[in-house]
Scaffold this motif. Sequence first.
Motif, PDB file in Angstrom:
ATOM      1  N   CYS A 131    -109.593  97.287  76.846  1.00  0.00           N
ATOM      2  CA  CYS A 131    -109.989  96.399  78.509  1.00  0.00           C
ATOM      3  C   CYS A 131    -109.534  94.798  78.217  1.00  0.00           C
ATOM      4  O   CYS A 131    -108.589  94.923  77.591  1.00  0.00           O
ATOM      5  N   GLU A 132    -109.017  94.616  78.995  1.00  0.00           N
ATOM      6  CA  GLU A 132    -108.629  93.575  79.030  1.00  0.00           C
ATOM      7  C   GLU A 132    -108.562  92.379  78.459  1.00  0.00           C
ATOM      8  O   GLU A 132    -109.627  92.288  77.480  1.00  0.00           O
ATOM      9  N   GLY A 133    -108.337  91.743  77.844  1.00  0.00           N
ATOM     10  CA  GLY A 133    -107.692  90.915  76.987  1.00  0.00           C
ATOM     11  C   GLY A 133    -107.650  90.908  75.860  1.00  0.00           C
ATOM     12  O   GLY A 133    -107.796  90.522  74.008  1.00  0.00           O
ATOM     13  N   ASN A 134    -107.067  92.322  75.287  1.00  0.00           N
ATOM     14  CA  ASN A 134    -106.610  93.240  73.958  1.00  0.00           C
ATOM     15  C   ASN A 134    -107.867  93.601  73.961  1.00  0.00           C
ATOM     16  O   ASN A 134    -108.309  93.735  71.924  1.00  0.00           O
ATOM     17  N   MET A 135    -109.806  93.800  74.214  1.00  0.00           N
ATOM     18  CA  MET A 135    -110.173  93.796  73.324  1.00  0.00           C
ATOM     19  C   MET A 135    -110.555  95.228  73.600  1.00  0.00           C
ATOM     20  O   MET A 135    -110.215  95.849  74.278  1.00  0.00           O
ATOM     21  N   ASP A 136    -111.226  95.947  72.762  1.00  0.00           N
ATOM     22  CA  ASP A 136    -111.420  97.211  72.655  1.00  0.00           C
ATOM     23  C   ASP A 136    -113.070  98.143  71.804  1.00  0.00           C
ATOM     24  O   ASP A 136    -113.578  97.022  71.561  1.00  0.00           O
ATOM     25  N   ILE A 137    -113.732  99.023  73.096  1.00  0.00           N
ATOM     26  CA  ILE A 137    -114.531  98.912  72.404  1.00  0.00           C
ATOM     27  C   ILE A 137    -114.966 100.740  72.011  1.00  0.00           C
ATOM     28  O   ILE A 137    -113.769 101.015  72.708  1.00  0.00           O
ATOM     29  N   ILE A 138    -115.211 100.876  70.828  1.00  0.00           N
ATOM     30  CA  ILE A 138    -115.351 102.465  70.127  1.00  0.00           C
ATOM     31  C   ILE A 138    -117.158 102.499  70.177  1.00  0.00           C
ATOM     32  O   ILE A 138    -117.818 102.012  69.583  1.00  0.00           O
ATOM     33  N   SER A 139    -117.298 103.385  70.715  1.00  0.00           N
ATOM     34  CA  SER A 139    -118.640 103.563  71.606  1.00  0.00           C
ATOM     35  C   SER A 139    -119.292 104.909  70.996  1.00  0.00           C
ATOM     36  O   SER A 139    -117.890 105.672  70.511  1.00  0.00           O
ATOM     37  N   ALA A 161    -127.314 104.152  71.359  1.00  0.00           N
ATOM     38  CA  ALA A 161    -125.782 103.854  72.075  1.00  0.00           C
ATOM     39  C   ALA A 161    -126.151 103.008  70.641  1.00  0.00           C
ATOM     40  O   ALA A 161    -126.110 101.825  70.526  1.00  0.00           O
ATOM     41  N   CYS A 162    -124.707 103.153  70.646  1.00  0.00           N
ATOM     42  CA  CYS A 162    -123.813 102.065  69.224  1.00  0.00           C
ATOM     43  C   CYS A 162    -122.251 102.186  69.020  1.00  0.00           C
ATOM     44  O   CYS A 162    -121.517 102.915  70.470  1.00  0.00           O
ATOM     45  N   GLY A 163    -121.334 101.000  68.413  1.00  0.00           N
ATOM     46  CA  GLY A 163    -120.805 101.080  68.813  1.00  0.00           C
ATOM     47  C   GLY A 163    -119.764  99.722  68.403  1.00  0.00           C
ATOM     48  O   GLY A 163    -120.243  99.065  68.036  1.00  0.00           O
ATOM     49  N   TYR A 164    -118.338  99.776  68.427  1.00  0.00           N
ATOM     50  CA  TYR A 164    -117.597  98.658  67.908  1.00  0.00           C
ATOM     51  C   TYR A 164    -117.551  97.914  68.852  1.00  0.00           C
ATOM     52  O   TYR A 164    -116.518  98.370  70.304  1.00  0.00           O
ATOM     53  N   ILE A 165    -117.081  96.023  69.042  1.00  0.00           N
ATOM     54  CA  ILE A 165    -116.371  95.645  69.901  1.00  0.00           C
ATOM     55  C   ILE A 165    -115.101  95.205  68.737  1.00  0.00           C
ATOM     56  O   ILE A 165    -115.329  94.398  68.064  1.00  0.00           O
ATOM     57  N   CYS A 166    -114.038  95.285  69.268  1.00  0.00           N
ATOM     58  CA  CYS A 166    -112.547  94.694  68.103  1.00  0.00           C
ATOM     59  C   CYS A 166    -111.824  93.850  69.182  1.00  0.00           C
ATOM     60  O   CYS A 166    -111.728  94.481  70.558  1.00  0.00           O
ATOM     61  N   SER A 167    -111.434  92.651  69.067  1.00  0.00           N
ATOM     62  CA  SER A 167    -110.767  91.573  69.494  1.00  0.00           C
ATOM     63  C   SER A 167    -110.362  90.578  69.267  1.00  0.00           C
ATOM     64  O   SER A 167    -110.683  90.308  67.633  1.00  0.00           O
ATOM     65  N   SER A 176    -108.858  89.926  63.497  1.00  0.00           N
ATOM     66  CA  SER A 176    -109.752  90.309  64.544  1.00  0.00           C
ATOM     67  C   SER A 176    -111.297  89.872  64.539  1.00  0.00           C
ATOM     68  O   SER A 176    -111.458  89.815  63.428  1.00  0.00           O
ATOM     69  N   LYS A 177    -112.101  90.086  65.603  1.00  0.00           N
ATOM     70  CA  LYS A 177    -113.264  89.928  65.618  1.00  0.00           C
ATOM     71  C   LYS A 177    -113.789  91.207  65.469  1.00  0.00           C
ATOM     72  O   LYS A 177    -113.298  92.002  66.678  1.00  0.00           O
ATOM     73  N   LEU A 178    -114.928  91.399  65.233  1.00  0.00           N
ATOM     74  CA  LEU A 178    -115.759  92.634  64.878  1.00  0.00           C
ATOM     75  C   LEU A 178    -117.074  92.525  64.815  1.00  0.00           C
ATOM     76  O   LEU A 178    -117.225  91.927  64.233  1.00  0.00           O
ATOM     77  N   VAL A 179    -117.551  93.339  66.029  1.00  0.00           N
ATOM     78  CA  VAL A 179    -118.828  93.132  66.151  1.00  0.00           C
ATOM     79  C   VAL A 179    -119.741  94.739  66.213  1.00  0.00           C
ATOM     80  O   VAL A 179    -119.043  95.237  67.197  1.00  0.00           O
ATOM     81  N   MET A 180    -120.224  94.623  66.202  1.00  0.00           N
ATOM     82  CA  MET A 180    -120.598  96.248  65.552  1.00  0.00           C
ATOM     83  C   MET A 180    -122.351  96.671  66.145  1.00  0.00           C
ATOM     84  O   MET A 180    -123.367  95.379  65.709  1.00  0.00           O
ATOM     85  N   PHE A 181    -123.247  96.757  66.575  1.00  0.00           N
ATOM     86  CA  PHE A 181    -123.871  97.700  66.919  1.00  0.00           C
ATOM     87  C   PHE A 181    -124.542  98.443  67.120  1.00  0.00           C
ATOM     88  O   PHE A 181    -124.033 100.022  66.994  1.00  0.00           O
ATOM     89  N   VAL A 182    -125.730  98.997  66.292  1.00  0.00           N
ATOM     90  CA  VAL A 182    -126.215  99.459  65.508  1.00  0.00           C
ATOM     91  C   VAL A 182    -127.849 100.382  66.281  1.00  0.00           C
ATOM     92  O   VAL A 182    -129.048  99.197  66.099  1.00  0.00           O
ATOM     93  N   GLN A 183    -128.460 101.160  66.757  1.00  0.00           N
ATOM     94  CA  GLN A 183    -130.057 101.394  66.690  1.00  0.00           C
ATOM     95  C   GLN A 183    -129.981 102.713  66.284  1.00  0.00           C
ATOM     96  O   GLN A 183    -129.834 103.685  67.231  1.00  0.00           O
ATOM     97  N   THR A 184    -130.278 103.098  64.759  1.00  0.00           N
ATOM     98  CA  THR A 184    -130.149 104.331  64.882  1.00  0.00           C
ATOM     99  C   THR A 184    -131.374 104.924  64.620  1.00  0.00           C
ATOM    100  O   THR A 184    -132.391 104.183  64.069  1.00  0.00           O
TER     101      THR A 184
END
Length: 237
Positions: A131-139, A161-167, A176-184
Amino acid sequence: MDYKRLAQETAQEILGYNQDTSGWKVVKTSVIISGFLFPFEKKITVSSKASKRFHGNLYRVEGIIPESTTKLSEFLYKPENRVTWDKSLKVYNMVHKIDSDTFICHTITQSFAMGSISPRDFIDLVYFKHCEGNMDIISSNSVDFPAYPPSSNYIRGYNHACGYICSPLKQNPAHSKLVMFVQTEMKGKLSPSIIEATMPSNLISFILNAKDGIKAHRIPSGHGSHPNGHSSFLKKK
């Protein structure tokens, strides 16, 4: 099933979670002292709120990784070395490649909580988006995949829906700031209290394992050569 469309929709859902600042409750924090001559604190924070996808929690985990966003994203997306650093997993295999940014993986977790949570297996659709701003989403999102039906050997879990956002970290773009979302959804007959008691610690362990793993596996950076596999890390059971 239109896997590509589902993957893109899941990435957008993860982005929405990242932008949603309301209703989160901090459930666990871990402070790490880094540096020798000039020590400083790095904090890992786990927050949760009720999931809208199932009767359970959506977890948000935030931490700082001392690596560039490009290299961190590649590291998390690659399947090759996953089980060497992610101690929550026994198996992590890409079983179907859709394109350079999208694949289906099969994972098997370790047992947790002194054996109270037995190993689960998952079939997940994984997607990489820059994504813009050198942000990556891994879903990641669990899917049905006929070539890998549920087995009597493991309870088949389900990752909503789970994933990481790296920026890049604003104060230091080399980190990098790593934000992870998990709903298992663990399935089986587990008490929700067991999952709620163990999940936050497992998620913090994942961040710590990722930090150690990326030190041990220095990945050649190359834009456009996204590794073939991320996880769902989503697999913290």
